[in-house]
Design an enzyme around this catalytic site. Sequence first.
Site, PDB file in Angstrom:
ATOM      1  CB  CYS A 113      37.867  42.509  47.241  1.00  0.00           C
ATOM      2  SG  CYS A 113      36.336  41.537  47.247  1.00  0.00           S
ATOM      3  CG  HIS A 250      37.616  45.642  44.778  1.00  0.00           C
ATOM      4  ND1 HIS A 250      37.553  44.478  44.017  1.00  0.00           N
ATOM      5  CD2 HIS A 250      36.541  45.601  45.621  1.00  0.00           C
ATOM      6  CE1 HIS A 250      36.499  43.774  44.385  1.00  0.00           C
ATOM      7  NE2 HIS A 250      35.868  44.432  45.344  1.00  0.00           N
ATOM      8  CG  ASN A 280      33.067  42.408  43.381  1.00  0.00           C
ATOM      9  OD1 ASN A 280      34.177  41.897  43.372  1.00  0.00           O
ATOM     10  ND2 ASN A 280      32.577  43.028  44.436  1.00  0.00           N
TER      11      ASN A 280
END
Length: 322
Positions: A113, A250, A280
């Site tokens: 990520c 993130h 996400n």
Amino acid sequence: MIGSKILASGHYVPKDIVTNDDLAKVVDTSDEWIVAHTGIESRHVSLQGENTSDLATKAAEQALERAGVAADEIGFIIVTTFTPDGLAPSTAALVQRNLGASQAWGYDLSTACAGFVFGLSTADKFMRTGDYQYGLVISAEVNSKMMDFKDRTSTVFFGDGAGAVLLGKAERDFIQAEEMHTRGDAEVVHSGRIAPLTKLSADNYPKIDAFAQVGRSVYNEVTTLIPGHIQSILEKEGLTVDDVDYFVLHQANLRMIEKVAEILGQPMTKFVTNVQHYGNSSSAGIAMAFDQLNQKNDLTGKKVLLTGFGAGFTYGSLLLSL
């Protein structure tokens, strides 16, 4: 001094939207639980056969079109992903083919990520050699193909998407500061592990595991480390969090971003978020959020802090002076 700048950005998400109520039909969860714990209301999921390279290509095409640059003018393509089309060829090679970027070389970079931050840092170094007129950085993920839909602790979080930026030559560099870290940890977050053989057999066939995470450990790790990390990179530049115009973290979890903002004493209006409707999206989240910020605002003269964190545990920040 040879530097680089961001000429244009773009992003793409699959057309299919999966709501929390849709997920509740296939996994033991509810809209109330997901929103309360994550802030996520929906996510885009690739259900029409689009793979990671397809999403990456469309995000890149948008950036190129906005900049008025032809694909055959690109010198290199870096794709950050931990959900590639396959181990070989690289997703970047497939994007190069799809774009018709005949003069470009390319490769994939995997820091989960945190990928966009590490990919942008890497690309900037290539641009500063002076050997390239243009370079593409693309972060793309099809997380849905790696999910175990019996595991509600992971499945409810993730969505699919891609973001891209096109870099060009400049007299000064757009990255004012950077700080990167890795702390080896193979258990808190992992995906796609391939076990070695234990015997020679005609039944042997490669198998990979689904994405898995220890959610509470991830939350604690991020909220403990990231605020101090952000303050550290700024202090080295003689700056404070008040000097930053926008934070792009993130897009792991809205509640996590809210907690970091609270610890830093900064309003949520300075934090760019898309996790509510994109979920996400791993490395693509920061890239897509930056594009959304870039399309809505004139960032000239602004300071933007990009902070990525993910499996590894790998984390890092870039302070952009645009």
